[in-house]
Design an enzyme around this catalytic site. Structure first.
Site, PDB file in Angstrom:
ATOM      1  N   CYS A   2      38.182  53.587  43.650  1.00 26.03           N
ATOM      2  CA  CYS A   2      38.593  54.100  44.959  1.00 26.03           C
ATOM      3  C   CYS A   2      37.450  53.860  45.935  1.00 26.03           C
ATOM      4  O   CYS A   2      36.359  53.480  45.555  1.00 26.03           O
ATOM      5  CB  CYS A   2      38.864  55.601  44.875  1.00 26.03           C
ATOM      6  SG  CYS A   2      40.086  56.032  43.645  1.00 26.03           S
ATOM      7  N   ARG A  27      39.083  48.158  47.262  1.00 27.15           N
ATOM      8  CA  ARG A  27      38.778  49.039  46.128  1.00 27.15           C
ATOM      9  C   ARG A  27      39.988  49.848  45.705  1.00 27.15           C
ATOM     10  O   ARG A  27      39.976  50.513  44.665  1.00 27.15           O
ATOM     11  CB  ARG A  27      37.629  49.988  46.487  1.00 27.15           C
ATOM     12  CG  ARG A  27      36.321  49.302  46.826  1.00 27.15           C
ATOM     13  CD  ARG A  27      35.266  50.324  47.243  1.00 27.15           C
ATOM     14  NE  ARG A  27      34.921  51.201  46.148  1.00 27.15           N
ATOM     15  CZ  ARG A  27      33.977  50.923  45.250  1.00 27.15           C
ATOM     16  NH1 ARG A  27      33.317  49.794  45.324  1.00 27.15           N
ATOM     17  NH2 ARG A  27      33.710  51.748  44.268  1.00 27.15           N
ATOM     18  N   TRP A  85      42.991  54.372  44.387  1.00 24.93           N
ATOM     19  CA  TRP A  85      43.679  53.586  43.359  1.00 24.93           C
ATOM     20  C   TRP A  85      43.932  54.568  42.232  1.00 24.93           C
ATOM     21  O   TRP A  85      43.003  55.011  41.550  1.00 24.93           O
ATOM     22  CB  TRP A  85      42.801  52.423  42.904  1.00 24.93           C
ATOM     23  CG  TRP A  85      43.492  51.507  41.939  1.00 24.93           C
ATOM     24  CD1 TRP A  85      44.574  50.711  42.178  1.00 24.93           C
ATOM     25  CD2 TRP A  85      43.183  51.321  40.561  1.00 24.93           C
ATOM     26  NE1 TRP A  85      44.936  50.032  41.052  1.00 24.93           N
ATOM     27  CE2 TRP A  85      44.107  50.391  40.050  1.00 24.93           C
ATOM     28  CE3 TRP A  85      42.222  51.825  39.722  1.00 24.93           C
ATOM     29  CZ2 TRP A  85      44.083  49.976  38.724  1.00 24.93           C
ATOM     30  CZ3 TRP A  85      42.193  51.413  38.408  1.00 24.93           C
ATOM     31  CH2 TRP A  85      43.123  50.510  37.910  1.00 24.93           C
ATOM     32  N   ASN A 111      35.507  59.274  43.508  1.00 18.36           N
ATOM     33  CA  ASN A 111      35.789  58.008  42.825  1.00 18.36           C
ATOM     34  C   ASN A 111      35.317  58.174  41.394  1.00 18.36           C
ATOM     35  O   ASN A 111      34.177  58.549  41.156  1.00 18.36           O
ATOM     36  CB  ASN A 111      35.061  56.838  43.511  1.00 18.36           C
ATOM     37  CG  ASN A 111      35.274  55.535  42.740  1.00 18.36           C
ATOM     38  OD1 ASN A 111      36.291  55.357  42.086  1.00 18.36           O
ATOM     39  ND2 ASN A 111      34.297  54.640  42.809  1.00 18.36           N
ATOM     40  N   GLY A 112      36.198  57.909  40.431  1.00 15.52           N
ATOM     41  CA  GLY A 112      35.818  58.036  39.012  1.00 15.52           C
ATOM     42  C   GLY A 112      36.882  58.827  38.269  1.00 15.52           C
ATOM     43  O   GLY A 112      38.011  58.968  38.737  1.00 15.52           O
ATOM     44  N   GLU A 491      41.679  31.037  32.432  1.00 21.80           N
ATOM     45  CA  GLU A 491      41.346  31.502  33.796  1.00 21.80           C
ATOM     46  C   GLU A 491      42.381  31.023  34.803  1.00 21.80           C
ATOM     47  O   GLU A 491      42.787  31.772  35.695  1.00 21.80           O
ATOM     48  CB  GLU A 491      39.943  31.012  34.173  1.00 21.80           C
ATOM     49  CG  GLU A 491      39.514  31.329  35.590  1.00 21.80           C
ATOM     50  CD  GLU A 491      39.539  32.825  35.942  1.00 21.80           C
ATOM     51  OE1 GLU A 491      39.658  33.674  35.031  1.00 21.80           O
ATOM     52  OE2 GLU A 491      39.492  33.126  37.156  1.00 21.80           O
ATOM     53  N   LYS A 495      44.428  33.588  37.200  1.00 19.63           N
ATOM     54  CA  LYS A 495      44.453  33.456  38.677  1.00 19.63           C
ATOM     55  C   LYS A 495      45.890  33.444  39.177  1.00 19.63           C
ATOM     56  O   LYS A 495      46.250  34.118  40.119  1.00 19.63           O
ATOM     57  CB  LYS A 495      43.762  32.164  39.106  1.00 19.63           C
ATOM     58  CG  LYS A 495      42.262  32.211  39.164  1.00 19.63           C
ATOM     59  CD  LYS A 495      41.665  33.081  40.239  1.00 19.63           C
ATOM     60  CE  LYS A 495      41.277  34.476  39.897  1.00 19.63           C
ATOM     61  NZ  LYS A 495      40.490  34.858  38.784  1.00 19.63           N
ATOM     62  N   GLU A 498      47.900  36.901  38.514  1.00 22.93           N
ATOM     63  CA  GLU A 498      47.445  38.138  39.182  1.00 22.93           C
ATOM     64  C   GLU A 498      47.730  38.121  40.687  1.00 22.93           C
ATOM     65  O   GLU A 498      47.798  39.171  41.309  1.00 22.93           O
ATOM     66  CB  GLU A 498      45.977  38.416  38.928  1.00 22.93           C
ATOM     67  CG  GLU A 498      44.998  37.463  39.557  1.00 22.93           C
ATOM     68  CD  GLU A 498      43.550  37.933  39.342  1.00 22.93           C
ATOM     69  OE1 GLU A 498      43.294  39.141  39.352  1.00 22.93           O
ATOM     70  OE2 GLU A 498      42.685  37.065  39.172  1.00 22.93           O
ATOM     71  N   HIS A 514      52.038  25.153  17.294  1.00 21.54           N
ATOM     72  CA  HIS A 514      52.123  26.385  16.468  1.00 21.54           C
ATOM     73  C   HIS A 514      52.915  27.459  17.183  1.00 21.54           C
ATOM     74  O   HIS A 514      52.718  28.644  16.917  1.00 21.54           O
ATOM     75  CB  HIS A 514      50.701  26.854  16.136  1.00 21.54           C
ATOM     76  CG  HIS A 514      49.905  25.819  15.418  1.00 21.54           C
ATOM     77  ND1 HIS A 514      50.036  25.551  14.079  1.00 21.54           N
ATOM     78  CD2 HIS A 514      49.006  24.926  15.883  1.00 21.54           C
ATOM     79  CE1 HIS A 514      49.232  24.559  13.736  1.00 21.54           C
ATOM     80  NE2 HIS A 514      48.594  24.166  14.807  1.00 21.54           N
ATOM     81  N   LYS A 613      39.805  45.854  42.779  1.00 24.13           N
ATOM     82  CA  LYS A 613      38.734  44.869  42.677  1.00 24.13           C
ATOM     83  C   LYS A 613      37.840  45.132  41.483  1.00 24.13           C
ATOM     84  O   LYS A 613      37.348  44.215  40.845  1.00 24.13           O
ATOM     85  CB  LYS A 613      37.896  44.857  43.951  1.00 24.13           C
ATOM     86  CG  LYS A 613      36.788  43.810  43.966  1.00 24.13           C
ATOM     87  CD  LYS A 613      37.327  42.404  43.774  1.00 24.13           C
ATOM     88  CE  LYS A 613      36.237  41.372  43.604  1.00 24.13           C
ATOM     89  NZ  LYS A 613      36.778  40.072  43.150  1.00 24.13           N
TER      90      LYS A 613
HETATM   91  C1  AGP Z   1      39.818  38.597  38.058  1.00 26.26           C
HETATM   92  O1  AGP Z   1      40.330  37.830  39.125  1.00 26.26           O
HETATM   93  C2  AGP Z   1      40.120  40.070  38.180  1.00 26.26           C
HETATM   94  N1  AGP Z   1      39.745  40.579  39.435  1.00 26.26           N
HETATM   95  C3  AGP Z   1      39.575  40.854  36.997  1.00 26.26           C
HETATM   96  O2  AGP Z   1      39.995  40.234  35.805  1.00 26.26           O
HETATM   97  C4  AGP Z   1      38.039  40.980  36.943  1.00 26.26           C
HETATM   98  O3  AGP Z   1      37.446  39.736  36.636  1.00 26.26           O
HETATM   99  C5  AGP Z   1      37.677  41.984  35.839  1.00 26.26           C
HETATM  100  O4  AGP Z   1      38.238  43.219  36.183  1.00 26.26           O
HETATM  101  C6  AGP Z   1      36.158  42.136  35.641  1.00 26.26           C
HETATM  102  O5  AGP Z   1      35.592  42.643  36.795  1.00 26.26           O
HETATM  103  P1  AGP Z   1      33.977  42.626  36.912  1.00 26.26           P
HETATM  104  O6  AGP Z   1      33.568  41.183  36.897  1.00 26.26           O
HETATM  105  O7  AGP Z   1      33.693  43.301  38.214  1.00 26.26           O
HETATM  106  O8  AGP Z   1      33.440  43.371  35.739  1.00 26.26           O
END
Ligand code: AGP
Length: 618
Positions: A2, A27, A85, A111-112, A491, A495, A498, A514, A613
């Protein structure tokens, strides 16, 4: 995760708080709120008694803005605000922060996660407290209320002593209209120092236009902010003379600078990020890893390496394994942090743990680091956020210095993480004879060329956009790669899924037979990562198998490769480079393909649904 921002000073608080929230939207953005304390002169009349005014709304911050436009705040120079969040309790207005006590005098944003909030809440209810939300946060407001004997600081200290878990808190009270309190354990919180005004925030962008003088609160620290003073101390009360950092990056570093999305801006920043890393960490052919924190003897003493991370950072770690093992001969294990922490990993003092994290606040990565340290491992962090929790817990830190990454989908941070792993491998290889000196020098030479090659690829972004749009109708994607580009396939799939919400799966191409080959038909798009390399011919065979079953192929290939056109519906080229370095280059077209498909589908590229994020809760 958050976003928190608080203000105390001589200006109107509300506009500062709302504008700060907008800079923290990355955030979390499923609900938000602002709380201020109105008091002070009343047009020459007897000053009105201080009182709390609260505005909260569900959904994005613009909903809150519209609410405040329709119901403006009275004059106030102190307030706190929050963009959420959700972790506990649905995203709705009642659960939005700030939360308050029974009398509505104390406001708190958080936050937490308070791990023990349920027993605390049950006990509070038994003692007659009216708790109206489903959140863990509200419990803290009532604990402060219960401990308030005329000293807000003491009440907060007593309340937080009862809490287990991670929290960054900002607290105000209408009984103390000249005081803003901040406290942190486990979640980031900074203090911004102004002239007759002070700030608290989760992250620098929220307050950067007001001040560059920042105090990074440490775990177990509190701060008491007045408009003209800040006092920092440990929870136990011992005073602290805090270090004041001056932030180097500018406001425009957190604005879009004319790009449609932060993600596109950050994709375009990659050549400069890489060039900066090379400039600062490669002196001639010597790798400079200041912050590595290892002596030459310790470097030589490394018997194995464990890379731990989450999400995209985990994919960077997978690339790192191929590169480090190939260049140094040191065995490397790579774990998703959420798995590492529970599998009782074999770690000892000859193990180098490398935790990779853009934010440095990912809960699972932090927990895995603590697990590794408890087993005697030495921890190095590859991290992008200065002063983040991970950097405080690691024995050494390699900052990627990619600048703020605002788009939820990680791009420049990923590429910087991979680049740092190449540099680490090159550093460690200098002490080992795994590859010939000449081969090592060739890799360094090619590595230095990567920023220029990025610019070459970006020159063709419009052609990539056309290919992406032509394939945006597919309901499912498969990404295939081999060897050092198998992680690139993972990756690329992440991308896409998400930000476009299209189901996408990354797979080692050799595994096609397989199982995944059952997926192939004319309704399926397959991205085949097939640059010139020792596994190129194998990739061509996979592509032939896919085409024989009417699968549609987008190939990522090396410039000049005309033959591949016979096996693909579309080809995106990357410049020729050392095959070991190709994950650095293929990352860019994969990011652009995902970006342009998501834009074509009208998705919220910078703030995809359900994502934040940084995942600061488990
Ligand atoms: C990747 O595009 C995402 N935002 C997510 O997988 C991110 O890489 C993951 O949450 C790790 O975050 P960090 O690098 O801040 O630890």
């Amino acid at each position: 995760m958050c976003g928190i921002i608080g203000y105390i000073g001589e200006k109107q608080a509300a506009p500062i708080l709302i504008d700060g929230l907008k800079k923290l939207e990355y955030r979390g953005y499923d609900s938000s709120g602002v709380g201020v304390i109105s008091s002070g002169p009343n047009g020459g009349m007897r000053p009105v008694p201080s009182k709390v005014i609260l505005r909260k709304s569900h959904g994005k911050i613009q909903n809150l803005e519209e609410l405040i436009k329709s119901r403006p705040f009275p004059e106030s120079c102190i307030g706190i605000s929050h963009t959420r969040w959700a972790t506990h309790g649905a995203p709705n207005r009642v659960n939005a922060h700030p939360h308050s006590d029974c009398e509505g005098k104390i406001l708190i944003v958080h936050n937490g996660i308070i791990e023990n909030y349920e027993p605390l809440r049950d006990a509070l209810r038994k003692r007659g407290h009216r708790i109206v939300s489903d959140t863990d946060t509200e419990v803290v407001a009532h604990l402060i209320e219960e401990n308030n004997r005329g000293d807000l600081v003491q009440a907060v200290q007593k309340a937080i002593k009862q809490l287990d878990g991670a929290f960054a808190l900002a607290i105000i009270s209408s009984d103390y209209p000249d005081t803003l309190i901040a406290a942190r354990v486990g979640s980031p919180l900074i203090i911004g120092l102004g002239k007759n005004e002070n700030f608290v925030a989760s992250d620098v962008p929220a307050i950067l236009e007001h001040t560059k003088k920042i105090i990074y609160l440490k775990d177990q620290q509190m701060a008491v902010l007045k408009k003209d003073s800040v006092r920092v101390f440990w929870f136990g009360g011992k005073a602290v003379k805090p270090k004041v950092d001056v932030v180097k990056f500018h406001m425009d570093a957190v604005q879009k600078q004319g790009y449609a999305h932060f993600m596109l801006k950050e994709i375009h920043e990659q050549p400069d990020v890489l060039a900066q890393m090379i400039k600062s960490r490669l002196k001639g052919n010597q790798v400079i890893l200041d912050g590595f924190g290892l002596t030459e003897a310790q470097l030589k003493g490394i018997k194995n390496i464990a890379l731990i991370a989450c999400g995209t950072a985990y994919h960077a770690g997978l690339v790192g394994r191929y590169v480090i093992e190939k260049l140094t001969g040191i065995p490397v294990m790579v774990d998703a942090a959420s798995e590492f922490r529970y599998r009782d990993p074999i770690v000892d003092k000859s193990t180098l743990i490398v935790a990779i994290s853009q934010s440095g606040e990912t809960a699972d990565t932090l927990a895995a680091v603590r697990e590794a340290k408890s087993k005697g491992g030495k921890v190095i962090a590859i991290c992008n956020v200065v002063g983040s929790s991970l950097t405080r817990e690691a024995d050494g830190v390699l900052y990627t210095h990619a600048g703020p990454e605002i788009g939820v989908a990680s791009t420049k941070a990923y590429v910087a993480q991979i680049a740092m792993l190449y540099l680490m491998a090159l550093k460690l290889s200098a002490h080992r004879k795994k590859i010939a000196a000449r081969a090592r020098l060739r890799i360094i030479r090619d590595f230095k060329r990567v920023p220029a090659l990025y610019k070459d690829i970006l020159k063709h972004k419009n052609a990539i956009a056309v290919i992406a749009r032509k394939n945006s109708h597919f309901g499912c994607f498969l990404f295939l790669g081999r060897n050092v580009n198998y992680p690139s396939a993972l990756e690329g799939a992440l991308k896409l899924k998400e930000i476009s919400y299209i189901p996408a799966e990354g797979y080692p191409a050799g595994e096609m037979k397989h199982g995944p080959i059952a997926l192939i038909d004319e309704y399926r798009a397959v991205v085949c990562i097939a640059p010139q390399s020792e596994v190129y011919e194998k990739m061509i065979s996979n592509m032939q198998e896919i085409r024989a079953r009417k699968g549609k192929i987008i190939a990522i290939a090396t410039e000049g490769d005309q033959a591949i056109k016979a096996h693909a519906n579309h080809v995106v080229y990357i410049p020729k480079t050392n095959s070991l370095l190709t994950p650095l280059l293929v990352a860019l077209p994969l990011q652009l393909i995902a970006y342009y498909i998501a834009v074509q589908l009208g998705c919220d590229v910078d703030q995809p649904r359900n994502l934040a994020k940084s995942v600061t809760v488990e």
